[in-house]
Design a protein around this motif. Structure first.
Motif, short mmCIF file in Angstrom:
data_model
loop_
_atom_site.label_atom_id
_atom_site.label_comp_id
_atom_site.label_asym_id
_atom_site.label_seq_id
_atom_site.Cartn_x
_atom_site.Cartn_y
_atom_site.Cartn_z
N GLN A 208 0.81 -1.21 0.00
CA GLN A 208 0.00 0.00 0.00
C GLN A 208 0.85 1.27 0.00
N GLU A 209 2.01 1.22 0.64
CA GLU A 209 2.83 2.43 0.75
C GLU A 209 3.31 2.94 -0.61
N LEU A 210 3.39 2.07 -1.63
CA LEU A 210 3.74 2.55 -2.97
C LEU A 210 2.66 3.51 -3.48
N ARG A 211 1.41 3.12 -3.32
CA ARG A 211 0.32 4.00 -3.74
C ARG A 211 0.30 5.29 -2.91
N ASN A 212 0.50 5.13 -1.60
CA ASN A 212 0.52 6.31 -0.74
C ASN A 212 1.61 7.28 -1.15
N TYR A 213 2.77 6.75 -1.51
CA TYR A 213 3.88 7.61 -1.90
C TYR A 213 3.51 8.43 -3.13
N PHE A 214 2.98 7.79 -4.17
CA PHE A 214 2.60 8.53 -5.36
C PHE A 214 1.51 9.55 -5.05
N ARG A 215 0.53 9.18 -4.26
CA ARG A 215 -0.56 10.11 -3.95
C ARG A 215 -0.06 11.35 -3.22
N HIS A 216 0.90 11.16 -2.32
CA HIS A 216 1.36 12.29 -1.52
C HIS A 216 2.50 13.09 -2.18
N PHE A 217 3.40 12.39 -2.87
CA PHE A 217 4.64 13.03 -3.29
C PHE A 217 4.85 13.11 -4.80
N ASP A 218 4.04 12.38 -5.59
CA ASP A 218 4.17 12.46 -7.04
C ASP A 218 2.81 12.17 -7.67
N PRO A 219 1.79 13.01 -7.38
CA PRO A 219 0.43 12.68 -7.81
C PRO A 219 0.27 12.66 -9.33
N LEU A 220 1.14 13.35 -10.08
CA LEU A 220 1.07 13.33 -11.54
C LEU A 220 1.98 12.28 -12.15
N HIS A 221 2.69 11.54 -11.32
CA HIS A 221 3.61 10.49 -11.77
C HIS A 221 4.71 11.04 -12.68
N GLU A 222 5.12 12.25 -12.40
CA GLU A 222 6.20 12.84 -13.19
C GLU A 222 7.55 12.19 -12.90
N ARG A 223 7.67 11.56 -11.74
CA ARG A 223 8.93 10.91 -11.34
C ARG A 223 8.81 9.39 -11.33
N GLU A 224 7.80 8.86 -12.01
CA GLU A 224 7.55 7.43 -11.91
C GLU A 224 8.76 6.59 -12.30
N ASP A 225 9.38 6.91 -13.43
CA ASP A 225 10.54 6.12 -13.87
C ASP A 225 11.67 6.20 -12.86
N GLU A 226 11.92 7.39 -12.34
CA GLU A 226 12.99 7.58 -11.35
C GLU A 226 12.70 6.76 -10.08
N ILE A 227 11.45 6.77 -9.65
CA ILE A 227 11.09 6.09 -8.41
C ILE A 227 11.27 4.58 -8.55
N PHE A 228 10.77 4.01 -9.64
CA PHE A 228 10.92 2.56 -9.80
C PHE A 228 12.37 2.16 -10.02
N GLU A 229 13.14 3.02 -10.67
CA GLU A 229 14.56 2.69 -10.82
C GLU A 229 15.26 2.70 -9.46
N LYS A 230 14.93 3.66 -8.61
CA LYS A 230 15.55 3.66 -7.27
C LYS A 230 15.10 2.46 -6.46
N LEU A 231 13.84 2.07 -6.58
CA LEU A 231 13.39 0.85 -5.91
C LEU A 231 14.13 -0.38 -6.43
N GLY A 232 14.65 -0.29 -7.64
CA GLY A 232 15.41 -1.39 -8.21
C GLY A 232 16.62 -1.79 -7.39
N TYR A 233 17.17 -0.86 -6.61
CA TYR A 233 18.32 -1.20 -5.76
C TYR A 233 17.94 -2.22 -4.69
N ILE A 234 16.68 -2.20 -4.27
CA ILE A 234 16.23 -3.14 -3.23
C ILE A 234 15.24 -4.16 -3.79
N ASP A 235 15.33 -4.40 -5.10
CA ASP A 235 14.49 -5.40 -5.77
C ASP A 235 15.26 -6.72 -5.76
N LEU A 236 14.72 -7.70 -5.06
CA LEU A 236 15.47 -8.93 -4.83
C LEU A 236 15.66 -9.78 -6.07
#
Length: 319
Positions: free
Chosen positions: A226-254
């Motif tokens: 759920q926190e992924l959705r919460n993050y976009f709603r609060h901090f990137d509601p237009l998804h302008e940083r979507e690619d950046e966010i998922f790439e950073k999550l890639g560091y902790i993608d098992l």
């Protein structure tokens, strides 16, 4: 067969869609170097809970960034010579659980080290601003900071450090150190064996924290995610940083740590899982190059999988 994801034939070929940062390997090599520089200051405190068969301790060690990490440590009494050990990890926001649920392994001559993930429901610290618990929101902790400050980076390193402590115990046979856990515990099992490749066997059950973008595209950023959705709603509601966010999550993608595993793998997956979708789990499993086997439960979701505990014990007992 009912489906919540891809057909099994496609799952067996699926390679994930979350972006892998270009410097992923350097990132984790740097993280391991930071871990190796830490003075663990291991402390064993006898627990109030004791049994005739097991010595029970609260084990504390210092992890990266100075957090004191807690694990329950049980070792069998009257077992001659070095014996096997299991490092155990719990579900998201939970804790190491009761002493009694570890006694089955102790009765078989295993030591058990069961870790409280930092800042969640147990005694391990989260020192990122306050000491003590922060409970959840851990996937997104650090997304607005340098990738080296992602909280799950530190938690993954804690798992490897605990396994390293187990490997160094005089009563433990370093050739028989194993790892297990379900959901977040399954994820931490993979992280542990990837970052401490001396772990000989591992049994992850429906692992969490894999292929975040796939979770998002399946509209399953709810419950544990759920926190992924919460993050976009609060901090990137237009998804302008979507690619950046998922790439950073890639560091902790098992899925991208899985190829570092050298131990033998027995993984469990339920094809009706809507908490940790099967495709995200297969994204990791399909990248494991070590000996591996998969137990598939077509009619089960994120729940108890009949026979999985028994099969895991047999897997660890088999030489």
């Amino acid at each position: 067969m009912p489906l919540v994801d891809m057909p099994l034939e496609k799952l067996k070929e699926y390679q994930g869609i979350n972006p892998r940062p270009a410097d992923f390997d350097a990132y984790w090599d740097r993280a391991i170097a930071e871990l190796r520089a830490v003075d663990a200051q291991v402390e064993l405190v006898p627990s109030a809970f004791q049994t005739p068969q097991a010595e029970c301790f609260d084990l504390y060690f210092t992890g990266v960034r100075g957090a004191r990490i807690h694990a329950k440590y049980l070792r069998p009494k009257n077992v001659p010579g070095p014996h096997p050990a299991v490092v155990q990890f719990h579900g998201y926001s939970s804790n190491a659980g009761d002493w009694t649920d570890k006694l089955a392994y102790v009765s078989l001559g295993f030591s058990v080290l069961s870790m409280d993930a930092r800042g969640q429901g147990g005694k391990s610290e989260d020192v990122g601003g306050v000491k003590g618990t922060t409970l959840n929101g851990h996937i997104i902790r650090g997304l607005d900071d340098h990738p080296d400050n992602l909280l799950f980076r530190h938690i993954y390193l804690d798992t490897a450090q605990l396994a390293g402590i187990a490997l160094g115990l005089p009563e433990v046979d370093p050739e028989r150190v194993y790892a297990l856990g379900g959901s977040q515990g399954g994820a931490l099992t993979i992280a542990c064996a990837a970052l401490e490749p001396r772990v000989k066997k591992l049994a992850p059950v429906f692992p969490f924290l894999c292929d975040y973008k796939r979770v998002w595209e399946m509209d399953l950023a709810k419950d544990a995610y759920q926190e992924l959705r919460n993050y976009f709603r609060h901090f990137d509601p237009l998804h302008e940083r979507e690619d950046e966010i998922f790439e950073k999550l890639g560091y902790i993608d098992l899925q991208y740590l899985a190829n570092r595993i050298r131990g033998e793998v027995l993984m469990f997956v339920g094809l009706m899982d809507t908490i940790c979708p099967p495709s995200t789990q297969f994204a990791a499993y399909n990248k494991i190059t070590a000996p591996k086997q998969l137990a598939v439960y077509p009619d089960f979701g994120h729940e108890g999988l009949p026979g999985s505990s028994d099969r895991t014990v047999q897997f660890f007992l088999k030489e």
